[in-house]
Design a protein around this motif. Structure first.
Motif, PDB file in Angstrom:
ATOM      1  N   MET A   1       0.889  -1.228  -0.023  1.00  0.00           N
ATOM      2  CA  MET A   1      -0.125  -0.190   0.052  1.00  0.00           C
ATOM      3  C   MET A   1       0.855   1.280  -0.113  1.00  0.00           C
ATOM      4  SD  MET A   1      -2.983   1.286   2.855  1.00  0.00           S
ATOM      5  CE  MET A   1      -1.490   1.334   4.247  1.00  0.00           C
ATOM      6  N   ARG A   2       0.745   2.344  -0.943  1.00  0.00           N
ATOM      7  CA  ARG A   2       1.519   3.460  -0.949  1.00  0.00           C
ATOM      8  C   ARG A   2       0.205   4.434  -0.644  1.00  0.00           C
ATOM      9  NH1 ARG A   2       4.408   4.039  -6.437  1.00  0.00           N
ATOM     10  NH2 ARG A   2       5.144   6.032  -5.100  1.00  0.00           N
ATOM     11  N   VAL A   3       0.783   5.000   0.714  1.00  0.00           N
ATOM     12  CA  VAL A   3      -0.139   6.419   0.938  1.00  0.00           C
ATOM     13  C   VAL A   3       0.309   7.515   0.619  1.00  0.00           C
ATOM     14  CG1 VAL A   3      -1.181   7.537   2.948  1.00  0.00           C
ATOM     15  CG2 VAL A   3      -0.989   4.949   3.172  1.00  0.00           C
ATOM     16  N   SER A   4      -0.548   8.366  -0.398  1.00  0.00           N
ATOM     17  CA  SER A   4       0.102   9.565  -0.751  1.00  0.00           C
ATOM     18  C   SER A   4      -0.406  10.660   0.094  1.00  0.00           C
ATOM     19  CB  SER A   4      -0.472   9.659  -2.222  1.00  0.00           C
ATOM     20  OG  SER A   4      -1.936   9.823  -2.132  1.00  0.00           O
ATOM     21  N   ASP A   5      -1.297  10.602   0.799  1.00  0.00           N
ATOM     22  CA  ASP A   5      -1.508  11.697   1.387  1.00  0.00           C
ATOM     23  C   ASP A   5      -2.573  11.214   2.503  1.00  0.00           C
ATOM     24  OD1 ASP A   5      -2.145  14.176   2.367  1.00  0.00           O
ATOM     25  OD2 ASP A   5      -3.323  14.753   0.472  1.00  0.00           O
ATOM     26  N   ALA A   6      -2.340  11.846   3.886  1.00  0.00           N
ATOM     27  CA  ALA A   6      -2.976  11.333   5.067  1.00  0.00           C
ATOM     28  C   ALA A   6      -3.479  12.452   5.935  1.00  0.00           C
ATOM     29  CB  ALA A   6      -1.672  10.806   5.861  1.00  0.00           C
ATOM     30  N   VAL A   7      -4.662  12.196   6.594  1.00  0.00           N
ATOM     31  CA  VAL A   7      -5.450  13.050   7.236  1.00  0.00           C
ATOM     32  C   VAL A   7      -5.624  12.380   8.724  1.00  0.00           C
ATOM     33  CG1 VAL A   7      -7.785  14.206   7.508  1.00  0.00           C
ATOM     34  CG2 VAL A   7      -6.783  13.915   5.181  1.00  0.00           C
ATOM     35  N   VAL A   8      -5.253  13.377   9.734  1.00  0.00           N
ATOM     36  CA  VAL A   8      -5.583  12.989  11.079  1.00  0.00           C
ATOM     37  C   VAL A   8      -6.902  13.310  11.336  1.00  0.00           C
ATOM     38  CG1 VAL A   8      -4.731  13.107  13.270  1.00  0.00           C
ATOM     39  CG2 VAL A   8      -3.021  13.129  11.579  1.00  0.00           C
ATOM     40  N   GLY A   9      -7.584  12.509  11.910  1.00  0.00           N
ATOM     41  CA  GLY A   9      -9.044  12.888  12.583  1.00  0.00           C
ATOM     42  C   GLY A   9      -8.767  12.767  14.329  1.00  0.00           C
ATOM     43  N   ALA A  10      -9.121  13.760  14.860  1.00  0.00           N
ATOM     44  CA  ALA A  10      -8.828  13.788  16.240  1.00  0.00           C
ATOM     45  C   ALA A  10      -9.949  13.995  17.124  1.00  0.00           C
ATOM     46  CB  ALA A  10      -7.848  14.912  16.585  1.00  0.00           C
ATOM     47  N   ALA A  11     -10.028  13.043  18.306  1.00  0.00           N
ATOM     48  CA  ALA A  11     -11.103  13.154  19.247  1.00  0.00           C
ATOM     49  C   ALA A  11     -10.482  13.794  20.314  1.00  0.00           C
ATOM     50  CB  ALA A  11     -11.874  11.806  19.332  1.00  0.00           C
ATOM     51  N   VAL A  12     -10.734  14.833  21.073  1.00  0.00           N
ATOM     52  CA  VAL A  12     -10.043  15.241  21.998  1.00  0.00           C
ATOM     53  C   VAL A  12     -10.611  15.459  23.489  1.00  0.00           C
ATOM     54  CG1 VAL A  12      -8.585  17.517  22.391  1.00  0.00           C
ATOM     55  CG2 VAL A  12      -8.747  16.733  20.395  1.00  0.00           C
ATOM     56  N   HIS A  13      -9.915  14.965  24.497  1.00  0.00           N
ATOM     57  CA  HIS A  13     -10.342  14.999  25.724  1.00  0.00           C
ATOM     58  C   HIS A  13      -9.475  15.581  26.765  1.00  0.00           C
ATOM     59  CE1 HIS A  13     -13.781  12.649  24.678  1.00  0.00           C
ATOM     60  NE2 HIS A  13     -13.098  11.942  23.872  1.00  0.00           N
ATOM     61  N   TYR A  14      -9.926  15.859  28.084  1.00  0.00           N
ATOM     62  CA  TYR A  14      -8.891  16.393  28.800  1.00  0.00           C
ATOM     63  C   TYR A  14      -7.685  15.448  29.028  1.00  0.00           C
ATOM     64  CZ  TYR A  14     -12.510  19.662  30.850  1.00  0.00           C
ATOM     65  OH  TYR A  14     -13.371  20.390  31.188  1.00  0.00           O
ATOM     66  N   ALA A  15      -6.535  16.153  28.932  1.00  0.00           N
ATOM     67  CA  ALA A  15      -5.150  15.146  28.966  1.00  0.00           C
ATOM     68  C   ALA A  15      -4.938  14.346  27.939  1.00  0.00           C
ATOM     69  CB  ALA A  15      -5.390  14.526  30.423  1.00  0.00           C
ATOM     70  N   ARG A  16      -5.634  14.021  27.051  1.00  0.00           N
ATOM     71  CA  ARG A  16      -5.371  12.959  25.888  1.00  0.00           C
ATOM     72  C   ARG A  16      -6.290  13.331  24.635  1.00  0.00           C
ATOM     73  NH1 ARG A  16      -9.581   9.384  24.987  1.00  0.00           N
ATOM     74  NH2 ARG A  16     -11.005   8.953  26.484  1.00  0.00           N
ATOM     75  N   ALA A  17      -5.671  12.820  23.481  1.00  0.00           N
ATOM     76  CA  ALA A  17      -6.392  12.668  22.356  1.00  0.00           C
ATOM     77  C   ALA A  17      -6.454  11.453  21.747  1.00  0.00           C
ATOM     78  CB  ALA A  17      -5.777  13.851  21.362  1.00  0.00           C
ATOM     79  N   GLU A  18      -7.389  10.899  20.967  1.00  0.00           N
ATOM     80  CA  GLU A  18      -7.186  10.005  20.101  1.00  0.00           C
ATOM     81  C   GLU A  18      -7.025  10.392  18.600  1.00  0.00           C
ATOM     82  OE1 GLU A  18      -7.295   6.963  21.432  1.00  0.00           O
ATOM     83  OE2 GLU A  18      -7.949   7.025  23.418  1.00  0.00           O
ATOM     84  N   PHE A  19      -5.935   9.682  18.080  1.00  0.00           N
ATOM     85  CA  PHE A  19      -5.798  10.245  16.645  1.00  0.00           C
ATOM     86  C   PHE A  19      -5.949   8.936  15.713  1.00  0.00           C
ATOM     87  CE2 PHE A  19      -2.114  13.081  17.665  1.00  0.00           C
ATOM     88  CZ  PHE A  19      -2.988  14.224  17.918  1.00  0.00           C
ATOM     89  N   VAL A  20      -6.665   9.166  14.567  1.00  0.00           N
ATOM     90  CA  VAL A  20      -7.030   8.148  13.547  1.00  0.00           C
ATOM     91  C   VAL A  20      -6.535   8.670  12.390  1.00  0.00           C
ATOM     92  CG1 VAL A  20      -8.533   6.649  12.490  1.00  0.00           C
ATOM     93  CG2 VAL A  20      -9.079   6.969  14.744  1.00  0.00           C
ATOM     94  N   ILE A  21      -5.591   7.958  11.626  1.00  0.00           N
ATOM     95  CA  ILE A  21      -5.080   8.574  10.556  1.00  0.00           C
ATOM     96  C   ILE A  21      -5.530   7.694   9.500  1.00  0.00           C
ATOM     97  CG2 ILE A  21      -2.805   8.761   9.295  1.00  0.00           C
ATOM     98  CD1 ILE A  21      -2.609   8.258  12.945  1.00  0.00           C
ATOM     99  N   VAL A  22      -6.144   8.364   8.303  1.00  0.00           N
ATOM    100  CA  VAL A  22      -6.594   7.902   7.074  1.00  0.00           C
ATOM    101  C   VAL A  22      -6.148   8.283   5.875  1.00  0.00           C
ATOM    102  CG1 VAL A  22      -8.671   7.556   5.898  1.00  0.00           C
ATOM    103  CG2 VAL A  22      -8.825   7.461   8.375  1.00  0.00           C
ATOM    104  N   GLY A  23      -5.631   7.319   5.233  1.00  0.00           N
ATOM    105  CA  GLY A  23      -4.795   7.932   3.633  1.00  0.00           C
ATOM    106  C   GLY A  23      -5.624   7.476   2.684  1.00  0.00           C
ATOM    107  N   MET A  24      -4.808   7.784   1.525  1.00  0.00           N
ATOM    108  CA  MET A  24      -5.398   7.534   0.033  1.00  0.00           C
ATOM    109  C   MET A  24      -4.306   6.829  -0.557  1.00  0.00           C
ATOM    110  SD  MET A  24      -6.295  11.474  -1.029  1.00  0.00           S
ATOM    111  CE  MET A  24      -6.161  11.143  -2.784  1.00  0.00           C
ATOM    112  N   ASP A  25      -4.894   5.628  -1.234  1.00  0.00           N
ATOM    113  CA  ASP A  25      -4.035   4.749  -1.944  1.00  0.00           C
ATOM    114  C   ASP A  25      -4.714   4.870  -3.331  1.00  0.00           C
ATOM    115  OD1 ASP A  25      -2.805   2.821  -3.142  1.00  0.00           O
ATOM    116  OD2 ASP A  25      -3.538   1.139  -2.178  1.00  0.00           O
ATOM    117  N   GLY A  26      -4.257   5.815  -4.146  1.00  0.00           N
ATOM    118  CA  GLY A  26      -4.979   6.121  -5.381  1.00  0.00           C
ATOM    119  C   GLY A  26      -6.396   6.978  -4.883  1.00  0.00           C
TER     120      GLY A  26
END
Length: 209
Positions: A1-26
């Protein structure tokens, strides 16, 4: 898989954040990574506006809030720098804050219940946004009460059920835990990736003879 571009979605809470990174393969959205990041030194209070500052004199409260701000800013910058060193991240998307900004005066904030209630959450959210902007990322926001799978579906040109199935597949690829925060962060990232895919397809089609 070749990811050409990636986006970070963030769910932010006190003291922490959950990051989910989604990219594009074509023109295909793909799951890249999922990370939990701490946003403050463990020895510091995580909600200084709403708790400690209300019990202290204004000078001591100001010193404490400044200390927390510096810690959060450092952790946010380190977390995003590490992420950008690992993946071709171009966008961070997170929730809009309830206010455009907070007053400079701590006294003014503490005199207002709505501002005091909002201030701690904004501290973490806006620190991440600033750290991302400082790294040259495009910082985008979604409305606080947005239906994120619907936004993602509109962006991707898919049914909501198909988006939910895609997010569920991401969860299987990520492995447990895959909780509500992860699903919302993934949907937020997909709402940006969908637009990027359309832009990529348009450029590709226009370049074809």
């Amino acid at each position: 898989m070749r990811v050409s571009d990636a986006v970070v979605g963030a769910a932010v809470h006190y003291a922490r954040a959950e990051f989910v990174i989604v990219g594009m393969d074509g023109i295909t959205p793909v799951f890249v990574d999922r990370r939990r990041v701490g946003l403050i030194d463990e020895c510091l209070p995580i909600a200084p506006y709403h708790h400690e500052a209300l019990k202290l004199g204004i000078r001591a409260a100001s010193e404490l809030v400044s200390l927390v701000k510096r810690s959060v800013a450092r952790h946010a910058a380190e977390a995003l720098s590490t992420l950008c060193a690992s993946y071709p991240v171009s966008v961070l998307i997170l929730a809009a804050s309830p206010h455009d900004s907070l007053p400079e005066s701590l006294e003014e904030i503490l005199k207002s219940r709505p501002l005091t209630f909002a201030a701690d959450g904004m501290l973490y959210r806006e620190s991440l946004a600033k750290a991302a902007a400082d790294l040259g990322l495009d910082v985008r926001r979604f409305p606080r009460r947005a239906d994120l799978p619907v936004l993602a579906a509109e962006s991707l040109g898919m049914d909501v059920s198909a988006v939910n199935a895609l997010i569920a597949r991401f969860g299987r690829e990520a492995g447990p835990p895959w909780r509500k925060d992860h699903k919302l962060a993934a949907a937020a990232a997909l709402s940006v990736v969908g637009r990027k895919i359309r832009e990529f397809a348009t450029v590709r089609d226009s370049s074809c003879p």
